[in-house]
Write an enzyme that holds these catalytic residues in place. Structure first.
Site, PDB file in Angstrom:
ATOM      1  CD1 TRP A 180      -1.767 -14.118 -32.907  1.00 54.16           C
ATOM      2  CD2 TRP A 180      -3.831 -13.602 -32.244  1.00 54.16           C
ATOM      3  NE1 TRP A 180      -2.424 -15.299 -32.635  1.00 54.16           N
ATOM      4  CE2 TRP A 180      -3.702 -15.017 -32.227  1.00 54.16           C
ATOM      5  CE3 TRP A 180      -5.055 -13.045 -31.862  1.00 54.16           C
ATOM      6  CZ2 TRP A 180      -4.740 -15.867 -31.866  1.00 54.16           C
ATOM      7  CZ3 TRP A 180      -6.099 -13.889 -31.492  1.00 54.16           C
ATOM      8  CH2 TRP A 180      -5.936 -15.276 -31.491  1.00 54.16           C
ATOM      9  CG  ASP A 206       1.413 -11.894 -33.819  1.00 56.72           C
ATOM     10  OD1 ASP A 206       1.820 -12.929 -33.259  1.00 56.72           O
ATOM     11  OD2 ASP A 206       0.584 -11.892 -34.751  1.00 56.72           O
ATOM     12  CD  GLU A 277      -0.041 -14.385 -19.079  1.00 58.09           C
ATOM     13  OE1 GLU A 277      -1.035 -14.195 -19.819  1.00 58.09           O
ATOM     14  OE2 GLU A 277       0.324 -13.590 -18.198  1.00 58.09           O
ATOM     15  CB  CYS A 311      -3.579 -16.627 -21.641  1.00 57.49           C
ATOM     16  SG  CYS A 311      -2.500 -16.440 -23.078  1.00 57.49           S
ATOM     17  CD  GLU A 409      -4.846 -21.879 -24.639  1.00 57.65           C
ATOM     18  OE1 GLU A 409      -4.964 -20.827 -23.983  1.00 57.65           O
ATOM     19  OE2 GLU A 409      -3.755 -22.289 -25.090  1.00 57.65           O
TER      20      GLU A 409
END
Length: 608
Positions: A180, A206, A277, A311, A409
């Site tokens: 998303w 998504d 990824e 990311c 993260e």
């Protein structure tokens, strides 16, 4: 065209009131119906629906049909049937469709900017960056795909007597599972090279951002993409995503490392390829010689772009102790100056988080850090007055290994500062943990920075930049090391992953082997002698051997001399090559032992 921030009732009509949401005025019922028709529901007929929650007001967006696992299976079958016809077109013909899409995207970009903001909550400039990336990526692959996919002639076992090529064959149906946080770029960024490679694509939208992907699919149809060459399925990942990974011929997944492991295992069981990824805890190093103003500005961009929901965004800034205080003050001042909020224009620099779940994760990381002794230098709180999921850009110091924010993260507008005394210490800290997606270094000494970059475990390293330049360099591969993924998007790898290599070897003389009547033992002895000769010739290069591009050297392998010798003589006569001066007998024909460099490089028969 921009959306209104005034509450509206949406396309169904009626007066605004309880349950009404911020709704782009141009999104009518007819437009929604035109997008929803691209959800592939060949079995269920779309009996179920799914509806996302808009970050602007925590109200529903618009329902889209929900797929079942049976819908996905039937969609892949239909996509596989469409693939040979699409692959049968030339690369140039496929590129024409993609370039028409490129042009339409630029013309209609205000629409997709509205949709991205409405569904995901990011600042409008960050939404435009998705348009920029998709346009650059599409143009790049449309221009370079033919070269990336071209047949590759290689030296065969029997030069002159064989013609060998590696060709690229499309894998078939590519399943794309995109997240998303970048619904346009990640939604279409893998589909474009897959389509140009001759594959068909089935994309899973998504649940948070399906409208953006459906708008994009409708635009691709307007550009001339045939039906079922790119299909879209929608629904929860546990059902729809699992079904797609279990049926596609190749899988592209972008998302968490935990889910990436599941996807990788499922693909491996079926012996199909996958590119992943995944997550990152990306470091930015500020060396003692850095331009601190530029470093602070670069850090702000790398940390807070997309509200930290990407990311490759920076979550750790590692600063040399000699400049730590000066850099910290500049970073905090620049962070406090950011315009935070929600607007369908370019007035806000940092937008909202995408969901209540994301807000909860960010808040929990900061609260845990503070409880364990970290200091909040700025930010550190939610801002419900600006929007239900808005969180202030936050800078922490004093973060230790026992805090969740240290190596976990966060995926939000939060960064931790770390003080180090040397480059070695900085590199060691940058490589802490298991991720390896992206990194950055600020330094005036770029030569030293480049050497440090090679020591950092990361798929890309920006020097005097955070992450944007590496990600925007679409001719270079982009991906992660370690727990940050497998494979690369962008560049030559980004399109060749959607193909398999096939070797085609043609013999000009038919089958090869011992001449009739020759005992196998003698043939083997002569073959061994030839191998020893070739080894000596190899040792004499480059003094005696011709360039690798010259195929006049008769290293023809195990071929009866009655055929090899005649063929080679005719080849030399036709080419006029003066390379041969003396020979020795081999079981095949004649092999050169004293050769002059070939001067006939322009002859195409001398190509490598």
């Amino acid at each position: 065209m921009t959306a209104t921030l005034e509450p509206t009732a949406g396309p169904g009509g009626g007066a605004p009131g309880a349950g009404a949401s911020v709704w782009p005025a141009w999104v009518t019922g007819a437009r929604l119906a035109s997008w929803n028709r691209w959800v592939s529901v060949p079995v269920s007929g779309g009996d179920g629906t799914l509806t996302a929650t808009a970050p602007y007001d925590a109200q529903p967006t618009a329902p889209v049909p929900a797929c079942t696992a049976d819908d996905v299976a039937a969609t892949v079958v239909r996509s596989r049937a469409a693939q040979p016809g699409w692959a049968g077109l030339t690369v140039a013909a496929r590129a024409e469709v993609l370039m028409r899409f490129h042009d339409l995207l630029l013309e209609r970009q205000d629409e997709v900017l509205d949709l991205v903001q409405w569904e995901m909550g990011k600042a409008r400039y960050h939404a435009w960056m998705e348009v920029l990336q998709v346009a650059n990526l599409t143009r790049h692959y449309a221009k370079r795909a033919a070269a990336y996919l071209a047949d590759r002639p290689v030296r065969g076992a029997l030069p002159l007597l064989t013609k060998v090529r590696e060709v690229r064959v499309p894998r078939g149906v590519v399943g794309v599972v995109s997240p998303w946080n970048y619904p346009l770029y990640l939604g279409v960024g893998d589909a474009v090279p897959a389509l140009l490679a001759g594959c068909t694509v089935v994309s899973k939208a998504d649940p948070q951002t399906p409208l953006t992907l459906l708008w994009t699919r409708a635009l691709m149809a307007e550009a001339g993409l045939p039906a079922h060459v790119w299909d879209v399925v929608a629904g929860p990942g546990a059902e729809v995503g699992t079904a797609l990974v279990g049926a596609a011929d190749y899988v592209c997944f972008t998302g968490s490392t935990a889910t990436g492991r599941v996807v990788s295992e499922a693909a491996a069981r079926r012996l199909v390829g996958a590119s992943l990824e995944l997550g990152g805890k990306n470091p930015l190093l500020v060396r003692a010689d850095a331009d601190l103003d530029k470093a602070a500005a670069g850090a702000v961009d790398a940390v807070f772009t997309n509200t930290g929901q990407m990311c490759i965004h920076v979550e750790r800034v590692i600063v040399h102790e000699g400049v730590y205080a000066a850099f910290r003050d500049r970073l905090v001042a620049a962070t406090r100056a950011l315009a935070v909020g929600q607007a369908f224009d370019f007035s806000c620099q940092v937008g909202s988080l995408a969901s209540a779940a994301q807000l909860a994760t960010v808040a929990a990381h900061v609260e845990d850090a503070v409880a364990k002794g970290a200091t909040v230098l700025c930010g550190g709180r939610a801002r419900p007055d600006l929007g239900p999921y808005v969180y202030e850009p936050t800078v922490l110091e004093g973060v230790t290994d026992d805090m969740d924010v240290c190596l976990g993260e966060t995926f939000g507008p939060v960064v931790a500062l770390h003080r180090v005394g040397s480059d070695d210490e900085a590199v060691a800290l940058a490589n802490q943990g298991t991720y390896g997606l992206s990194a950055g270094i600020f330094s005036r000494d770029t030569a030293t920075a480049e050497r440090l970059a090679r020591r950092i475990r990361a798929g890309s390293v920006g020097i005097n930049d955070g992450a944007a330049l590496a990600a925007g360099s679409v001719e270079a591969g982009m991906g992660g090391m370690g727990d940050s993924g497998l494979g690369r998007r962008h560049g030559v790898q980004g399109i060749q992953r959607f193909t398999e290599t096939q070797t085609i070897a043609l013999s000009r003389i038919g089958p090869v082997g011992p001449p009739p009547g020759m005992p196998l033992e003698r043939f083997v002895r002569l073959g061994n002698a030839q191998l020893r000769v070739l080894r000596r010739l190899r040792a004499l290069r480059p003094a005696l051997a011709p360039p690798r591009s010259c195929n006049c050297a008769i290293r023809v392998g195990l071929v009866p001399p009655s055929r090899a010798g005649r063929h080679h003589s005719r080849s030399i006569e036709r080419s006029g090559c003066p390379a041969t001066t003396s020979t020795v007998d081999t079981p095949t024909a004649t092999a050169q032992t004293d050769r002059k460099p070939c001067q006939n490089r322009e002859d195409p028969r001398h190509a490598p």
